[in-house]
Design a protein around this motif. Sequence first.
Motif, PDB file in Angstrom:
ATOM      1  N   SER A  98      -5.417  -4.397  -5.128  1.00 51.06           N
ATOM      2  CA  SER A  98      -5.459  -2.874  -4.483  1.00 51.06           C
ATOM      3  C   SER A  98      -7.014  -2.730  -3.256  1.00 51.06           C
ATOM      4  O   SER A  98      -6.678  -2.313  -2.448  1.00 51.06           O
ATOM      5  CB  SER A  98      -5.008  -1.907  -5.038  1.00 51.06           C
ATOM      6  OG  SER A  98      -6.365  -1.259  -6.191  1.00 51.06           O
ATOM      7  N   SER A  99      -8.222  -2.887  -4.646  1.00 52.66           N
ATOM      8  CA  SER A  99      -9.317  -2.682  -3.860  1.00 52.66           C
ATOM      9  C   SER A  99      -9.363  -4.677  -2.535  1.00 52.66           C
ATOM     10  O   SER A  99      -9.490  -3.978  -0.961  1.00 52.66           O
ATOM     11  CB  SER A  99      -9.987  -3.254  -4.190  1.00 52.66           C
ATOM     12  OG  SER A  99     -10.453  -2.302  -5.209  1.00 52.66           O
TER      13      SER A  99
ATOM     14  N   ASN B  68       1.011   4.586  -2.841  1.00 54.65           N
ATOM     15  CA  ASN B  68       1.352   5.365  -2.369  1.00 54.65           C
ATOM     16  C   ASN B  68       1.570   6.334  -2.793  1.00 54.65           C
ATOM     17  O   ASN B  68       3.007   7.162  -3.027  1.00 54.65           O
ATOM     18  CB  ASN B  68       0.613   5.706  -1.017  1.00 54.65           C
ATOM     19  CG  ASN B  68       0.659   7.871  -0.550  1.00 54.65           C
ATOM     20  OD1 ASN B  68      -0.016   8.409  -1.317  1.00 54.65           O
ATOM     21  ND2 ASN B  68       0.600   7.493   0.747  1.00 54.65           N
TER      22      ASN B  68
ATOM     23  N   ASN C 248      -6.412  -3.478   0.267  1.00 51.14           N
ATOM     24  CA  ASN C 248      -6.972  -2.086   1.467  1.00 51.14           C
ATOM     25  C   ASN C 248      -8.513  -2.773   2.425  1.00 51.14           C
ATOM     26  O   ASN C 248      -7.774  -2.325   3.439  1.00 51.14           O
ATOM     27  CB  ASN C 248      -7.603  -1.355   0.599  1.00 51.14           C
ATOM     28  CG  ASN C 248      -6.881  -0.160  -0.252  1.00 51.14           C
ATOM     29  OD1 ASN C 248      -5.529   0.355   0.520  1.00 51.14           O
ATOM     30  ND2 ASN C 248      -7.274   0.240  -1.859  1.00 51.14           N
TER      31      ASN C 248
ATOM     32  N   TYR D 252      -1.818  -4.083  -8.812  1.00 51.10           N
ATOM     33  CA  TYR D 252      -2.978  -2.870  -8.328  1.00 51.10           C
ATOM     34  C   TYR D 252      -3.684  -4.080 -10.159  1.00 51.10           C
ATOM     35  O   TYR D 252      -4.538  -3.110 -11.120  1.00 51.10           O
ATOM     36  CB  TYR D 252      -2.789  -1.462  -9.380  1.00 51.10           C
ATOM     37  CG  TYR D 252      -2.364  -0.224  -8.441  1.00 51.10           C
ATOM     38  CD1 TYR D 252      -3.545  -0.224  -6.983  1.00 51.10           C
ATOM     39  CD2 TYR D 252      -0.830  -0.576  -7.412  1.00 51.10           C
ATOM     40  CE1 TYR D 252      -3.042   0.390  -5.994  1.00 51.10           C
ATOM     41  CE2 TYR D 252      -0.460   0.047  -6.561  1.00 51.10           C
ATOM     42  CZ  TYR D 252      -1.768   0.396  -6.030  1.00 51.10           C
ATOM     43  OH  TYR D 252      -0.978   1.563  -4.994  1.00 51.10           O
TER      44      TYR D 252
ATOM     45  N   ARG E  27       1.031  -0.783   0.345  1.00 51.54           N
ATOM     46  CA  ARG E  27       0.068   0.001   0.054  1.00 51.54           C
ATOM     47  C   ARG E  27       0.830   0.941   0.155  1.00 51.54           C
ATOM     48  O   ARG E  27       0.686   2.387  -0.719  1.00 51.54           O
ATOM     49  CB  ARG E  27      -1.557   0.005   0.986  1.00 51.54           C
ATOM     50  CG  ARG E  27      -2.427  -1.198   1.381  1.00 51.54           C
ATOM     51  CD  ARG E  27      -2.720  -0.710   2.494  1.00 51.54           C
ATOM     52  NE  ARG E  27      -3.754   0.079   2.085  1.00 51.54           N
ATOM     53  CZ  ARG E  27      -4.473   0.105   3.600  1.00 51.54           C
ATOM     54  NH1 ARG E  27      -3.514   0.252   4.210  1.00 51.54           N
ATOM     55  NH2 ARG E  27      -5.248   1.403   3.543  1.00 51.54           N
ATOM     56  N   GLU E  28       2.094   1.332   0.920  1.00 52.35           N
ATOM     57  CA  GLU E  28       2.940   2.475   0.813  1.00 52.35           C
ATOM     58  C   GLU E  28       3.551   2.877  -0.219  1.00 52.35           C
ATOM     59  O   GLU E  28       3.757   3.818  -1.637  1.00 52.35           O
ATOM     60  CB  GLU E  28       3.835   1.983   2.049  1.00 52.35           C
ATOM     61  CG  GLU E  28       4.970   3.281   1.919  1.00 52.35           C
ATOM     62  CD  GLU E  28       4.755   4.486   2.773  1.00 52.35           C
ATOM     63  OE1 GLU E  28       5.227   5.716   2.838  1.00 52.35           O
ATOM     64  OE2 GLU E  28       3.199   3.796   3.071  1.00 52.35           O
TER      65      GLU E  28
ATOM     66  N   VAL F 261      -7.439  -4.679   5.405  1.00 51.88           N
ATOM     67  CA  VAL F 261      -6.568  -3.800   6.217  1.00 51.88           C
ATOM     68  C   VAL F 261      -7.697  -2.382   6.867  1.00 51.88           C
ATOM     69  O   VAL F 261      -8.003  -2.887   8.138  1.00 51.88           O
ATOM     70  CB  VAL F 261      -5.794  -2.450   5.444  1.00 51.88           C
ATOM     71  CG1 VAL F 261      -4.907  -1.472   6.741  1.00 51.88           C
ATOM     72  CG2 VAL F 261      -4.297  -3.581   4.981  1.00 51.88           C
ATOM     73  N   GLU F 262      -8.631  -2.823   6.118  1.00 47.99           N
ATOM     74  CA  GLU F 262      -9.311  -1.687   6.419  1.00 47.99           C
ATOM     75  C   GLU F 262     -10.494  -2.215   7.666  1.00 47.99           C
ATOM     76  O   GLU F 262     -11.092  -1.252   7.918  1.00 47.99           O
ATOM     77  CB  GLU F 262      -9.990  -0.413   5.338  1.00 47.99           C
ATOM     78  CG  GLU F 262      -9.136   0.293   4.960  1.00 47.99           C
ATOM     79  CD  GLU F 262      -9.478   1.718   3.261  1.00 47.99           C
ATOM     80  OE1 GLU F 262     -10.690   1.049   3.102  1.00 47.99           O
ATOM     81  OE2 GLU F 262      -8.303   1.712   3.098  1.00 47.99           O
TER      82      GLU F 262
END
Length: 464
Positions: A362-363, A222, A366, A405, A218-219, A369-370
């Motif tokens: 990527s989804s 970004n 995310n 991604y 994820r980093e 984690v979320e």
Amino acid sequence: MDASREVGGVPGPVLIPMRFVWPYGGRSVFLSGSFTRWSELVPMTPVEGCPTVFQAIYSLLPGYHQYKFFVDGEWRHDEHQPYVSGEYGVVNTILLATDPSFLPNPVISPGPNMDVDTEAFQNLVRITDGSLTEAVPRISEADLQGSRHRISLFLSTRTVYELLPESGKVVALDVNLPVKQAFHILYEQGIPLAPLWDFTRGQFVGVLSALDFILILRELGNHGSNLTEEELETHTISAWKEGKAYLNGQVDEHGRALPRLLVHGGPYDNLKDVALKIIQNEVATVPIINSSTEDGSFPQLLHLASLSGILKCICRYFKHCSSSLPILQLPIGAIPVGTWVPQIGESNGRPLAMLRPSAPLSSALNLLVEAQVSSIPIVDDNDSLLDIYCRRSVIKALQLGQDAYAPYEPRSQRCQMCLRSDSLHKVMERLANPGVRRLVIVEAGSKRVEGIVSLSDIFRFLLA
């Protein structure tokens, strides 16, 4: 064949095991009849390799019996088997002779002394009318707490030594290794995490897990990140952990990073304490460290204790006496455990996360984690299970910083599944297998996702 046996010197009737079959599919199928006095729903399970065929074995006394099937909240009968109409609706019938090897043609008309409890049957109809969630078998609060107490007592009297294998290896990583090199080590060794060793301090200081790699990916994705793929060649594990602590606000009054303390155990800890450590700290494993060495040498890393290993001990101990624990006989859909699709089962307040095949990875990263979950089912437009994406998949399926991604592509991974009618004992035995951390609950035949149950779900329920 003599249809009697000696019981304490007095001849008694022989029970004849009968196989009842419902071959017409369904999500949840139960059996009830005059032999249960119409007061019990007997769970039926799918036949291996034939998910639309359900079966149950029930031992009957010789004589005349009536029975019906409760399928997805509705009373049904098998039109291809003998049946009659009466005040209880249409029911299937069977006549068992005293010799189980000889079954004459079924009697079509009920006998006058048929063992049917009218009131019990009507109560069962009222309970099951229009509500599948209320139709599942239940046990008393006393039986529930009694089963939990026996399991808790067993775990309290067993130590971690029972988890130690006769031979094996435990991989540990030096905190000064570059994170990219550490990633490749875990990938090549086929392990999802490893304890971290700090040579200057002479102790184990943490764990590097798949979650760390998810955060790194994820980093890298970004655009405002100061971390590049090239820097990962020299960026050490200790530097990453320290930076992660800063990002999470874990600093002292002097602004120095406060890394998360290592959750660990010793070889003499009891299994209940270790299980509670894993659950309460939300970690996958607890390193077992022998720090009391007579020669003053470095602490010894003995094992990585997991809920899977502890559950295997429970299943092994109660394998031949599971019938004495009523809780283990309940269908998984009958107890408050796991996360369910709201319209199918009772939600625990957290929606079941699912992804379509067209979603970018990527989804998935995310969402892992979320949503604070360890796995996400991949489903088609009908919500039928295709695959599962879990934290371990990051290590197995991704090269660091590459294809982070890209759209999802099906892999040859076999999803671990179960049905809502499977007993808690059966689910526990599957979860006790190495490498299995969760089961996706699916509908028989269509494989439509109904929920998901994890190791931590099972232990939270057992140790409540």
